[in-house]
Design a protein around this motif. Structure first.
Motif, short mmCIF file in Angstrom:
data_model
loop_
_atom_site.label_atom_id
_atom_site.label_comp_id
_atom_site.label_asym_id
_atom_site.label_seq_id
_atom_site.Cartn_x
_atom_site.Cartn_y
_atom_site.Cartn_z
N THR A 9 0.83 -1.20 0.00
CA THR A 9 0.00 0.00 0.00
C THR A 9 0.87 1.25 0.00
O THR A 9 1.67 1.45 0.91
N ALA A 10 0.71 2.05 -1.04
CA ALA A 10 1.31 3.38 -1.06
C ALA A 10 0.29 4.36 -0.48
O ALA A 10 -0.90 4.30 -0.80
N VAL A 11 0.75 5.25 0.39
CA VAL A 11 -0.18 6.17 1.04
C VAL A 11 0.47 7.54 1.15
O VAL A 11 1.68 7.66 1.32
N HIS A 12 -0.35 8.58 1.00
CA HIS A 12 0.11 9.93 1.31
C HIS A 12 -0.83 10.48 2.37
O HIS A 12 -1.88 9.90 2.68
N ALA A 13 -0.46 11.60 2.96
CA ALA A 13 -1.17 12.09 4.14
C ALA A 13 -2.69 12.22 3.95
O ALA A 13 -3.45 11.80 4.82
N PRO A 14 -3.17 12.78 2.83
CA PRO A 14 -4.62 12.94 2.71
C PRO A 14 -5.41 11.63 2.72
O PRO A 14 -6.57 11.61 3.14
N SER A 15 -4.80 10.54 2.25
CA SER A 15 -5.53 9.27 2.19
C SER A 15 -5.32 8.40 3.42
O SER A 15 -5.93 7.34 3.54
N ALA A 16 -4.49 8.86 4.37
CA ALA A 16 -4.18 8.04 5.54
C ALA A 16 -5.42 7.75 6.38
O ALA A 16 -5.49 6.71 7.05
N ARG A 17 -6.40 8.61 6.34
CA ARG A 17 -7.60 8.40 7.17
C ARG A 17 -8.37 7.14 6.78
O ARG A 17 -9.18 6.64 7.57
N TRP A 39 1.36 -6.93 5.52
CA TRP A 39 0.96 -5.62 4.97
C TRP A 39 2.14 -4.67 5.02
O TRP A 39 2.65 -4.33 6.09
N LEU A 40 2.57 -4.23 3.85
CA LEU A 40 3.71 -3.33 3.70
C LEU A 40 3.18 -1.96 3.28
O LEU A 40 2.71 -1.78 2.15
N ILE A 41 3.25 -0.99 4.18
CA ILE A 41 2.74 0.36 3.94
C ILE A 41 3.93 1.28 3.69
O ILE A 41 4.85 1.36 4.51
N GLN A 42 3.89 1.97 2.57
CA GLN A 42 4.98 2.89 2.21
C GLN A 42 4.40 4.29 2.04
O GLN A 42 3.59 4.53 1.13
N GLU A 43 4.81 5.21 2.90
CA GLU A 43 4.35 6.59 2.75
C GLU A 43 5.10 7.28 1.62
O GLU A 43 6.34 7.19 1.51
N PRO A 55 -1.68 0.17 11.88
CA PRO A 55 -1.99 -0.76 12.97
C PRO A 55 -0.73 -1.27 13.67
O PRO A 55 0.32 -1.46 13.05
N ASP A 56 -0.86 -1.47 14.96
CA ASP A 56 0.22 -2.06 15.76
C ASP A 56 0.05 -3.57 15.71
O ASP A 56 -0.66 -4.18 16.53
N ASP A 57 0.69 -4.18 14.72
CA ASP A 57 0.51 -5.61 14.47
C ASP A 57 1.80 -6.13 13.84
O ASP A 57 2.36 -5.47 12.96
N PRO A 58 2.30 -7.28 14.27
CA PRO A 58 3.56 -7.79 13.70
C PRO A 58 3.47 -8.12 12.21
O PRO A 58 4.50 -8.27 11.56
N ARG A 59 2.26 -8.22 11.69
CA ARG A 59 2.08 -8.49 10.27
C ARG A 59 2.10 -7.22 9.42
O ARG A 59 1.90 -7.30 8.20
N VAL A 60 2.36 -6.09 10.05
CA VAL A 60 2.33 -4.80 9.35
C VAL A 60 3.67 -4.11 9.51
O VAL A 60 4.23 -4.07 10.61
N SER A 61 4.21 -3.59 8.42
CA SER A 61 5.43 -2.78 8.49
C SER A 61 5.20 -1.46 7.77
O SER A 61 4.41 -1.39 6.82
N PHE A 62 5.89 -0.43 8.23
CA PHE A 62 5.70 0.93 7.72
C PHE A 62 7.04 1.54 7.38
O PHE A 62 8.00 1.44 8.15
N HIS A 63 7.09 2.18 6.20
CA HIS A 63 8.31 2.85 5.74
C HIS A 63 7.93 4.20 5.13
O HIS A 63 6.80 4.40 4.68
N GLN A 64 8.89 5.09 5.09
CA GLN A 64 8.71 6.41 4.50
C GLN A 64 9.82 6.68 3.50
O GLN A 64 10.86 6.00 3.49
N GLY A 65 9.61 7.68 2.65
CA GLY A 65 10.64 8.09 1.69
C GLY A 65 10.28 9.43 1.10
O GLY A 65 9.18 9.94 1.29
N ARG A 66 11.22 9.99 0.39
CA ARG A 66 10.93 11.30 -0.20
C ARG A 66 9.80 11.17 -1.23
O ARG A 66 9.67 10.15 -1.89
N HIS A 80 11.53 -4.21 0.57
CA HIS A 80 11.12 -4.91 1.78
C HIS A 80 10.12 -6.04 1.49
O HIS A 80 9.60 -6.63 2.43
N ALA A 81 9.86 -6.30 0.22
CA ALA A 81 8.85 -7.29 -0.17
C ALA A 81 9.51 -8.66 -0.29
O ALA A 81 10.17 -8.95 -1.29
N ASP A 82 9.34 -9.49 0.73
CA ASP A 82 10.04 -10.77 0.77
C ASP A 82 9.11 -11.97 0.55
O ASP A 82 9.43 -13.08 0.96
#
Length: 249
Positions: A9-17, A39-43, A55-66, A80-82
């Motif tokens: 999932t790619a996400v930017h601030a407006p769609s985070a809700r 679930w791999l979330i990339q801002e 979510p605070d769940d071991p099945r979820v990871s979150f990363h950011q980038g420019r 990070h997609a393994d």
């Protein structure tokens, strides 16, 4: 390779809700024994507005980038997609029950398939859904079958790239998503179809949210000069790849 599906999932601030709704639809998925999802979330950017919705769940990871747009965010997330497979889930969309299992079953049953898509319903602001005619038949999509209908149909693909489920190694071989300001997912879909067989599931696999802030609803998305350039390079890439596809005997 782990028996794992990376839901990307790619996400930017407006769609985070909308992330909590996407999370609920993902948690409802059930997979065959021995398989798991992550679930791999990339801002797309670095803000403080997305992490509180993760979510605070071991099945979820979150990363950011420019910031560079959703295609850049998704491609960077591939670091990070393994898992054996990658499933796209936009931050504002919802998986339907059984969507992951149906995609997985199709590709596990036939090694000649490189990717899968499914039927989509638009999720309207009032909570109702709406479909549209023209879906292909349930079953395989042969190489090259999408390009001409896409072009003759006003640059609208016969299947929706927001439902893409793809073998990770094939996705990497094509370099991930196209380096475009928009239509990067359509570009990837047509590239995949140029080099490999796909699958279409007639069961609805995604509710595609319509809302005022979505990227495809902005005026820049329909600028005629930029749009013409995007479509030109998307088509040229797909045709170039098709020319290099080995003849099937």
């Amino acid at each position: 390779m782990p028996r794992r599906i990376i839901v990307l999932t790619a996400v930017h601030a407006p769609s985070a809700r909308y992330l909590p709704d996407a999370w609920d639809s993902l948690r409802a998925q059930r997979l065959p024994e021995g398989w798991e999802w992550h679930w791999l979330i990339q801002e797309d950017g670095r803000t403080d507005q997305v992490l509180p919705r993760v979510p605070d769940d071991p099945r979820v990871s979150f990363h950011q980038g420019r910031p560079g747009g959703p295609g850049v965010a998704r491609t960077m997330a591939l670091a990070h997609a393994d898992g054996a497979y990658v499933k796209v889930l936009d931050a504002d969309d919802l998986l339907t029950p059984g969507a992951l299992a149906r995609d997985l079953a199709a590709l596990e049953a036939d090694r000649t398939l490189g990717w899968a898509t499914s039927r989509v319903l638009d999720l309207l602001p009032d909570g109702t859904t709406a479909g549209f005619p023209g879906d292909p038949r349930h079953g395989p999509i042969e190489p090259g079958a999408l390009l001409d209908p896409w072009k003759s149909g006003g640059f609208r693909a016969p299947v929706h790239p927001a439902t893409l489920f793809v073998r990770r190694d094939l996705l990497l071989a094509l370099g991930g998503w196209m380096a475009l300001p928009a239509s990067e997912d359509t570009g990837l879909l047509l590239a995949l179809n140029a080099v490999s067989r796909g699958w279409f599931t007639a069961d609805t696999g995604l509710h595609y949210r319509k809302w005022p802030g979505q990227v495809t609803g902005q005026s820049a998305h329909t600028d005629p000069v930029e749009r013409a350039a995007r479509m030109t390079v998307v088509e040229a890439r797909a045709r170039a790849l098709a020319q290099r596809r080995p003849e099937q005997t």
